[in-house]
Design an enzyme around this catalytic site. Structure first.
Site, mmCIF file in Angstrom:
data_model
loop_
_atom_site.group_PDB
_atom_site.id
_atom_site.type_symbol
_atom_site.label_atom_id
_atom_site.label_comp_id
_atom_site.label_asym_id
_atom_site.label_seq_id
_atom_site.Cartn_x
_atom_site.Cartn_y
_atom_site.Cartn_z
ATOM 1 C CE1 TYR A 53 15.292 -19.801 -11.966
ATOM 2 C CE2 TYR A 53 14.410 -17.919 -13.153
ATOM 3 C CZ TYR A 53 15.495 -18.636 -12.682
ATOM 4 O OH TYR A 53 16.766 -18.172 -12.919
ATOM 5 N NE ARG A 56 12.682 -13.426 -11.205
ATOM 6 C CZ ARG A 56 13.621 -13.445 -12.158
ATOM 7 N NH1 ARG A 56 14.473 -14.457 -12.232
ATOM 8 N NH2 ARG A 56 13.693 -12.473 -13.019
ATOM 9 C CD GLN A 86 21.271 -7.592 -19.861
ATOM 10 O OE1 GLN A 86 22.167 -8.114 -19.184
ATOM 11 N NE2 GLN A 86 21.070 -6.285 -19.884
ATOM 12 C CB VAL A 88 13.142 -14.092 -17.881
ATOM 13 C CG1 VAL A 88 14.602 -14.450 -18.166
ATOM 14 C CG2 VAL A 88 12.955 -13.745 -16.406
ATOM 15 C CG HIS A 104 19.840 -13.425 -19.754
ATOM 16 N ND1 HIS A 104 20.102 -12.309 -18.990
ATOM 17 C CD2 HIS A 104 20.957 -13.630 -20.495
ATOM 18 C CE1 HIS A 104 21.321 -11.890 -19.254
ATOM 19 N NE2 HIS A 104 21.854 -12.655 -20.177
ATOM 20 N N GLY A 172 18.065 0.522 -18.592
ATOM 21 C CA GLY A 172 17.791 -0.251 -17.367
ATOM 22 C C GLY A 172 18.666 -1.466 -17.177
ATOM 23 C CB SER A 174 24.062 -2.791 -13.665
ATOM 24 O OG SER A 174 24.084 -4.225 -13.807
HETATM 25 N N1 APR Z 1 14.256 2.812 -15.017
HETATM 26 C C1 APR Z 1 15.428 2.552 -15.668
HETATM 27 N N2 APR Z 1 16.479 1.938 -15.098
HETATM 28 C C2 APR Z 1 16.352 1.590 -13.795
HETATM 29 C C3 APR Z 1 15.177 1.843 -13.034
HETATM 30 C C4 APR Z 1 14.098 2.479 -13.706
HETATM 31 N N3 APR Z 1 12.940 2.758 -13.083
HETATM 32 N N4 APR Z 1 15.383 1.371 -11.771
HETATM 33 C C5 APR Z 1 16.631 0.843 -11.745
HETATM 34 N N5 APR Z 1 17.224 0.994 -12.950
HETATM 35 C C6 APR Z 1 18.554 0.574 -13.384
HETATM 36 C C7 APR Z 1 19.582 0.456 -12.280
HETATM 37 O O1 APR Z 1 20.184 1.710 -12.021
HETATM 38 C C8 APR Z 1 20.575 -0.526 -12.906
HETATM 39 O O2 APR Z 1 21.536 0.144 -13.706
HETATM 40 O O3 APR Z 1 18.443 -0.730 -13.921
HETATM 41 C C9 APR Z 1 19.700 -1.392 -13.810
HETATM 42 C C10 APR Z 1 19.434 -2.766 -13.245
HETATM 43 O O4 APR Z 1 20.662 -3.460 -13.172
HETATM 44 P P1 APR Z 1 20.666 -4.973 -12.668
HETATM 45 O O5 APR Z 1 19.841 -5.104 -11.438
HETATM 46 O O6 APR Z 1 22.100 -5.430 -12.646
HETATM 47 O O7 APR Z 1 19.879 -5.769 -13.817
HETATM 48 P P2 APR Z 1 20.424 -6.218 -15.227
HETATM 49 O O8 APR Z 1 21.483 -5.309 -15.728
HETATM 50 O O9 APR Z 1 19.223 -6.437 -16.097
HETATM 51 O O10 APR Z 1 21.086 -7.660 -14.909
HETATM 52 C C11 APR Z 1 21.557 -8.395 -16.014
HETATM 53 O O11 APR Z 1 22.021 -10.241 -14.543
HETATM 54 O O12 APR Z 1 21.529 -11.738 -12.885
HETATM 55 C C12 APR Z 1 21.511 -11.535 -14.226
HETATM 56 O O13 APR Z 1 20.125 -12.701 -15.672
HETATM 57 C C13 APR Z 1 20.136 -11.625 -14.808
HETATM 58 O O14 APR Z 1 19.354 -10.563 -16.814
HETATM 59 C C14 APR Z 1 19.978 -10.319 -15.568
HETATM 60 C C15 APR Z 1 21.402 -9.855 -15.744
#
Ligand code: APR
Length: 227
Positions: A53, A56, A86, A88, A104, A172, A174
């Protein structure tokens, strides 16, 4: 004013230079989530977690909000905008958004590992914490982050916002992590749901009505012209 409720994930901060978690070059490709983002990992090796952290937090000091964050803040002139993130990072705050729930936790904040109400924001000239740094109650300081295996204190307020939404937007994320992804089930029937993402995202509840296949900066612009 209509209530515009937005659920954001790491993708909205990607264009600001912050790594996502699961995409190519994602954080979980470099670190084991159970080592650096779980309560078990904290008990097993707190120094590794503190280092993760600290790194980050240092990255965040060099990042600015992008047009996606700013576009959402600008929508406050036309809507009652409420952001459930979600993330931080503090990029929504720095873009000027007024109503934000951090599901989170917050990277710049730290707290007593014994009392989650004893928290404070680190100053930019002192943004690292180490083993032996104590809170006012004498307990070890830890990141004010909700780790896997911990309860999500802000979940109920977030659900209330979703239930009140007149428009719901997902940007943004998944939709891999619960309970955040489960918020979709609380969107009332008939409420339009927009999803902004450059990649395909599985909508577990079949609620999405408009998929804007785009990065956040461009997608928020399209959304603003549409709603
Ligand atoms: N603009 C919009 N979306 C984007 C971009 C962009 N420039 N680049 C990537 N993405 C999308 C990806 O396609 C994906 O669907 O952002 C999403 C990121 O997904 P993850 O990496 O899984 O992140 P997130 O969904 O925020 O994860 C949720 O998981 O590990 C935990 O606590 C952590 O808060 C996090 C949580």
């Amino acid at each position: 004013m209509k209530k515009l409720v937005v659920l954001t994930g790491a993708g909205i901060s990607a264009e600001s230079g912050l790594a996502t978690f699961r995409g190519s070059n994602g954080l979980w490709g470099k670190y084991r989530v159970e080592d650096v983002a779980s309560i078990e990992g904290w008990y097993r090796n707190p120094e590794l977690v503190l280092q993760f952290y600290n790194e980050r937090r240092k990255e965040l000091l060099n990042c600015e909000p992008n047009a996606g964050h700013i576009g959402l803040a600008n929508l406050e002139s036309k809507f009652d905008v409420r952001i459930i993130t979600q993330n931080v990072d503090d990029l929504h705050e720095r873009a000027g958004s007024s109503n934000i729930i951090h599901l989170h936790g917050r990277l710049k904040w730290v707290r007593s590992e014994r009392n989650e109400n004893l928290r404070f924001e680190l100053s930019e000239d002192n943004f690292e914490i180490y083993l032996g740094d104590k809170a006012s109650d004498g307990a070890q300081l830890r990141p004010d982050i909700v780790w896997f295996g911990e309860a999500v204190p802000m979940l109920l307020p977030a659900i209330e916002w979703v239930e009140d939404a007149d428009i719901f937007v997902i940007i943004g994320t998944s939709l891999n992590v619960y309970p955040a992804a489960g918020l979709l089930q609380y969107v009332r029937n008939g409420v339009p749901v927009y999803l902004i993402d450059p990649n395909d995202v599985i909508d577990p509840y079949g609620k999405v009505t408009t998929f804007i296949k785009s990065v956040a900066s461009e997608g928020v612009k399209i959304l603003s012209e549409t709603i």
